[in-house]
Structure formats: structure tokens, C-alpha cells
Write a protein that holds these residues in place. Structure first.
Motif, short mmCIF file in Angstrom:
data_model
loop_
_atom_site.label_atom_id
_atom_site.label_comp_id
_atom_site.label_asym_id
_atom_site.label_seq_id
_atom_site.Cartn_x
_atom_site.Cartn_y
_atom_site.Cartn_z
N GLN A 21 112.21 81.94 -18.94
CA GLN A 21 111.97 82.01 -20.35
C GLN A 21 110.92 82.94 -20.44
O GLN A 21 110.05 83.03 -20.20
CB GLN A 21 111.50 80.76 -20.94
CG GLN A 21 111.00 80.85 -22.33
CD GLN A 21 111.80 81.05 -23.17
OE1 GLN A 21 112.91 80.35 -23.42
NE2 GLN A 21 111.60 82.25 -24.14
N PRO A 22 111.34 84.05 -21.19
CA PRO A 22 110.32 85.10 -21.47
C PRO A 22 109.09 84.52 -22.62
O PRO A 22 109.28 83.66 -23.15
CB PRO A 22 111.02 86.18 -22.27
CG PRO A 22 112.32 85.84 -21.89
CD PRO A 22 112.69 84.39 -21.70
N GLY A 28 108.39 88.34 -19.39
CA GLY A 28 108.33 88.90 -20.82
C GLY A 28 109.43 90.08 -20.94
O GLY A 28 110.51 89.81 -20.68
N VAL A 32 113.98 90.28 -20.53
CA VAL A 32 115.00 90.48 -21.58
C VAL A 32 115.62 91.85 -21.34
O VAL A 32 116.98 91.86 -21.41
CB VAL A 32 114.09 90.65 -22.83
CG1 VAL A 32 114.88 91.01 -24.09
CG2 VAL A 32 113.33 89.39 -23.14
N GLY A 234 103.95 86.95 -27.86
CA GLY A 234 104.03 87.54 -26.63
C GLY A 234 102.99 86.53 -25.65
O GLY A 234 102.49 85.40 -25.85
N ARG A 235 103.01 87.03 -24.34
CA ARG A 235 102.31 86.29 -23.56
C ARG A 235 100.67 86.44 -23.90
O ARG A 235 100.28 87.54 -24.33
CB ARG A 235 102.39 86.99 -22.27
CG ARG A 235 103.82 86.79 -21.48
CD ARG A 235 104.17 87.44 -20.40
NE ARG A 235 104.38 88.72 -20.39
CZ ARG A 235 104.31 89.67 -19.44
NH1 ARG A 235 103.94 89.16 -18.20
NH2 ARG A 235 104.44 90.65 -19.56
N LYS A 240 97.09 92.00 -24.43
CA LYS A 240 97.90 91.81 -25.71
C LYS A 240 97.03 91.87 -27.00
O LYS A 240 97.58 91.84 -27.98
CB LYS A 240 98.56 90.63 -25.55
CG LYS A 240 99.91 90.58 -24.55
CD LYS A 240 100.93 91.45 -25.02
CE LYS A 240 102.39 91.70 -23.80
NZ LYS A 240 103.12 92.41 -24.42
N PRO A 299 104.64 77.08 -28.49
CA PRO A 299 104.97 77.27 -27.25
C PRO A 299 105.89 78.33 -26.95
O PRO A 299 106.55 78.51 -28.18
CB PRO A 299 105.44 75.95 -26.67
CG PRO A 299 105.91 75.06 -27.77
CD PRO A 299 105.06 75.69 -29.14
N MET A 301 109.37 80.24 -26.83
CA MET A 301 110.70 79.61 -27.11
C MET A 301 111.86 80.65 -27.11
O MET A 301 111.53 81.80 -27.04
CB MET A 301 110.57 79.42 -28.81
CG MET A 301 110.14 80.32 -29.81
SD MET A 301 109.86 79.90 -31.50
CE MET A 301 108.23 79.01 -31.69
N GLN A 303 114.74 83.27 -28.02
CA GLN A 303 114.80 84.39 -28.94
C GLN A 303 115.47 83.92 -30.37
O GLN A 303 115.06 84.09 -31.44
CB GLN A 303 115.63 85.53 -28.41
CG GLN A 303 114.64 86.02 -27.44
CD GLN A 303 115.02 87.58 -27.12
OE1 GLN A 303 116.11 87.82 -27.11
NE2 GLN A 303 114.02 88.54 -26.87
N LEU A 306 112.76 82.24 -32.12
CA LEU A 306 111.73 83.08 -32.56
C LEU A 306 112.20 84.09 -33.57
O LEU A 306 111.40 84.28 -34.64
CB LEU A 306 111.66 84.21 -31.37
CG LEU A 306 110.46 84.85 -30.87
CD1 LEU A 306 109.31 84.08 -30.93
CD2 LEU A 306 110.48 85.61 -29.56
N GLY A 326 107.11 97.54 -26.25
CA GLY A 326 106.76 96.81 -27.27
C GLY A 326 108.15 95.90 -27.97
O GLY A 326 108.19 96.52 -28.97
N LEU A 327 108.73 95.46 -27.22
CA LEU A 327 110.15 94.76 -27.91
C LEU A 327 109.87 93.86 -28.94
O LEU A 327 110.79 93.89 -29.94
CB LEU A 327 110.87 94.04 -26.61
CG LEU A 327 111.37 94.65 -25.53
CD1 LEU A 327 111.94 93.64 -24.53
CD2 LEU A 327 112.20 95.81 -25.89
#
Ligand code: UDP
Length: 425
Positions: A21-22, A28, A32, A234-235, A240, A299, A301, A303, A306, A326-327
Motif C-alpha cells: 500500500q503506497p 510511495g 504507483v 504522503g508519507r 515532505k 491512515p 488508504m 487511491q 484518496l 510529486g504524483l
């Protein structure tokens, strides 16, 4: 003489699995990228086999991720997560697993290797020499670039990584840069030969990330319709800059106390690494700034979930110290939400300053607060940016990324081979 085309790619992703899971740990944008590109290459008739490390005893050796896309788990080290800095010791075992897999098939089973991140590049380097096929490499992040603009509390990347990256740059037949800016960095900082650098923009899943009504998304997420939603996705790591967002939010409330009842600062994502951005440190920071009542953590999740957060946001905030692309910025725009992003790296391509969002110089909380306040005070301007954002994001589909990569693979194979090639169409 037979003609050859790109039939099968060996994709190497040592340190993180496309099945993860990213948005947390080491997973991250690269995860993807690998998944989206593999699926679209498969649509073009190019099979993709992704080699990653076996991190749990119950993982099967091979899993089908999608038609034409396999994930191969290579045993290298213990069946558990290992920190990235422990992985160099496992590269020999990983390489041996990759070579053993290929040895089960006819020679020439893989036409090209595409490695992601320098650890995978090291594996790709030797596999390329053993198989006589080209190595295409994507850096994703570069130690020298990261070290030039470290976030407070972030450790510099070690010399061993810098040297490892330089070796991969030297041996790769093609280096994929996400943007022209990254291509320039590869050439100026790593001495990459310009003719080996190919710029291929990453994409966004335009099926998942579609515009939608803000009010409906807020209802589904339990957010008040009149809220001012500042979204971070993001992470949670120093690079970040989530702390910059918290400090900016505190400054916004100082400048406009009437915002307090409406402001919602949401951080979606999980912990990655140590230091300043541990969740309890961020909570402490929010408490010391007196804004813990407006900060909400979600947490990591999928996409599909998202997308509603992007639709619900007033603005998506990307205060990173560095981004290869920067997706998140592109995904938000595809959903019709403008972005306030740091004016660094690939974000300068992902966001059109003043048209689809704003680019902010530096990380001064006062500057960020001023930029964000404008989104709350000028809703018509915000909506205009949102409309332009949709148009901008629509130019970055993953199919275009995969098509361009297939061309790069073919070009590298032409150079490597005496046989003529046919294009993958
Ligand atoms: N992401 C996700 N779920 C989350 C948080 C993030 O799927 O809860 C995804 C997000 O959609 C994006 C990726 O993680 O595609 C982050 O990519 P980005 O390029 O923004 O940052 P990176 O992780 O590469 O530093």
C-alpha cells in the motif's frame, strides 16, 4: 535475419513491492509508477515481470498482478521488512535469485531490464552484463539532490549511496528522468551522458482521479460543507515537510482567528523513517502551536478513497524539500483541486504556477500561510485554478508514459543489437 520487438521486461524493485500500500514506510510514488506502467505496457503487448524482495514467509514465489504482469518474490535476507540501509548486504542474494529465474527459460527471455532506485540499479548492472540486454534505470530520488536541500532533522544520504548511484549512471544504457529539470541534474551532478538521458513524464490514473462535487465528497467524509480543508497526502517524513503545513496553519489562525471554527488540516499517510516527523512529534508540534483541535490524521488508504479527499479539499499542500515529480500534486489537480507546492524539482512541472496552483519559494511558515490564506479569501480564483488544474492533469495519462518507455526500451535495444527491431504498437 529475424526482427525483434520488446516482448518482455524484467523490472527490478528491490526495496519495495508493487503489492504494498503506497503512502507509508518505503512505499510511495515509485510503487504507483511501477504498477501503472506495467499494466499499460501489458496493454501494449509487452509482458512485465517485477522482481522484488520476499518479505513474508506466506508470499508465493510468483503472483499475477494483472494480465501480462507478474510479481516475482526473490529470497534475499530474512522474511521481514529490512531498513533500506541494510539492503546493500542482500544485493548479491537478490541478484542470484534474479539470475536463477532467467536461467529457467530460453536465452533472451528478457529483452530489457528496467531498474528503479539505485539498489535495483546495482542488480540490473550485473544482470545486464550476464544477459547481454540493455539496462534502463530510473533514479526516483537522487542522494546528491536530496543532500543539497535537507529538511531540518533529516540525515544526509551516505557516501556509499552516492557512489552506488554514480556507478549505475555510468553503466545504464538509458536513464529515465521524470522532467527536464531532473535530466539536467543527472547530467550536471552525476555526469550522465546527455544522449543516454530520456525525459518521460510520469502520469496520473485519470480513471481513479476524476473531478467531482466538493460538497458531496465532504458529506461522505463527514466534513462540514463550509470547512477550509488543507490537505497533505504522503508519507510522514521530514522531506515532505508536514511540519511546515502545521506551522503555516497556526500562522493562518493568528492572521484570521475567525477561521478556527472552519479550519481542518488533514494529513493522509503513514510514518516513514525516523526523526522530526514521527506522529507523536507532529502531535507535540500541533499541541505546542495550539492547533491540535484542527489537525486530523488519516491512515494510508487506497487511491479510490484518496480521490474523495482531494475533491473535498480547498487546496492540497505539498511543502516538500525535494520531489522528483510529486504524483500527489497531479492527482489533486485531476480531481479539480488546486495545489500549493514548494517550488522544487518536479513540482515545477507538475504544478503551473498561478494557473493550476501556486509554487512557494522556501519553507518559511509565514510565506506558506500567506499563500494558503489567499485560497480561503478568493474562492472564485481558487475555483478558476481548479478548472485549469483538471485540464493540466489530463495531459499526463499513464498510457503516454508507458508508450514513451516502450520507445526508450526499443531505442536501447537497437543500440545493443545487430538485429532490426519493430515498434510495439
Ligand atoms: N498514496 C496512496 N495512499 C495514501 C497516501 C499516498 O495511495 O494514503 C499514493 C499517492 O496516491 C501517490 C503516492 O502514494 O500516488 C505518493 O507519490 P508522490 O510522488 O507524491 O510521493 P513519493 O512517495 O514518491 O515521495
Amino acid at each position: 535475419m529475424s526482427r525483434r520487438r520488446v516482448n518482455r521486461v524484467a523490472t527490478i524493485s528491490v526495496h519495495t513491492s508493487p503489492l504494498d500500500q503506497p503512502g507509508t514506510g518505503d512505499a510511495g510514488g515509485m510503487n504507483v509508477y511501477i504498477v501503472e506502467v506495467a499494466k499499460r505496457l501489458a496493454h501494449l503487448g509487452v509482458e512485465v515481470e517485477i522482481f522484488t524482495r520476499h518479505t513474508a514467509r506466506d508470499q508465493p514465489p510468483v503472483t499475477e498482478l494483472a494480465p501480462g504482469v507478474l510479481v516475482r518474490h526473490v529470497t534475499a535476507g530474512p522474511y521481514e521488512e529490512l531498513a533500506k540501509d541494510e539492503l546493500p548486504a542482500q544485493l548479491c542474494a537478490f541478484l542470484s535469485g534474479v539470475l536463477r529465474t532467467e536461467a529457467m527459460y530460453e536465452p533472451g527471455y528478457y529483452d530489457v531490464i528496467h531498474s528503479h532506485y539505485w539498489l535495483s540499479g546495482q542488480v540490473g548492472w550485473l544482470a545486464k552484463e550476464r544477459w547481454g540486454v540493455p539496462l534502463v534505470h530510473t533514479m526516483h530520488t537522487m542522494a546528491k539532490v536530496k543532500n543539497l536541500a535537507l529538511a531540518e532533522g533529516d540525515k544526509p544520504e551516505p557516501a556509499a549511496r552516492v557512489i552506488g548511484e554514480e556507478q549505475v549512471v555510468d553503466v545504464a544504457d538509458r536513464l529515465i528522468a521524470n522532467t527536464d529539470a531532473e535530466a539536467a541534474e543527472l547530467i550536471s551532478l552525476y555526469g550522465a551522458a546527455p544522449e543516454r538521458v530520456a525525459v518521460v513524464n510520469p502520469g496520473v490514473n485519470l480513471g481513479t482521479f476524476q473531478p467531482g462535487e466538493q460538497g458531496g465528497a465532504r458529506d461522505r467524509l463527514g466534513l462540514p460543507r463550509d470547512a477550509v480543508v488543507l490537505l497533505f497526502v504522503g508519507r510522514i517524513q521530514p522531506l515532505k515537510g508536514p511540519d511546515v503545513l502545521l506551522q503555516a496553519a497556526a500562522r493562518m489562525l493568528e492572521a484570521d482567528p475567525s477561521l478556527r471554527s472552519r479550519l481542518v488540516v488533514t494529513c493522509v499517510g503513514g510514518l516513514s523513517g525516523a526523526g522530526l516527523c514521527q506522529p507523536d512529534r507532529l502531535r507535540e508540534l500541533a499541541a505546542s502551536l495550539g492547533i491540535e483541535d484542527v489537525v486530523r490524521n488519516e491512515p494510508p488508504m487506497p487511491q479510490a478513497d484518496l480521490a474523495d479527499w482531494y475533491r473535498a479539499a480547498t487546496v492540497t499542500v505539498v511543502p516538500s524539500y525535494n520531489e522528483s515529480f510529486g504524483l500527489v500534486a497531479l492527482e489533486s489537480q485531476a480531481c479539480g483541486t488546486p495545489v500549493a507546492a514548494a517550488s522544487v524539482g518536479g513540482l515545477r512541472t507538475a504544478v503551473r504556477d498561478g494557473i493550476t496552483g501556486v509554487l512557494v519559494d522556501g519553507h518559511d511558515p509565514g510565506d506558506w500561510a500567506r499563500a494558503l490564506l489567499r485560497f480561503t479569501r478568493e474562492p472564485a480564483w481558487r475555483d478558476e485554478l481548479g478548472r485549469a488544474a483538471i485540464a493540466h492533469a489530463s495531459m499526463f495519462g499513464w498510457s503516454a508514459t508507458a508508450g514513451r518507455l516502450a520507445e526508450v526500451y526499443t531505442g536501447a535495444m537497437v543500440e545493443n543489437s545487430t538485429l532490426p527491431l519493430v515498434a510495439n504498437q
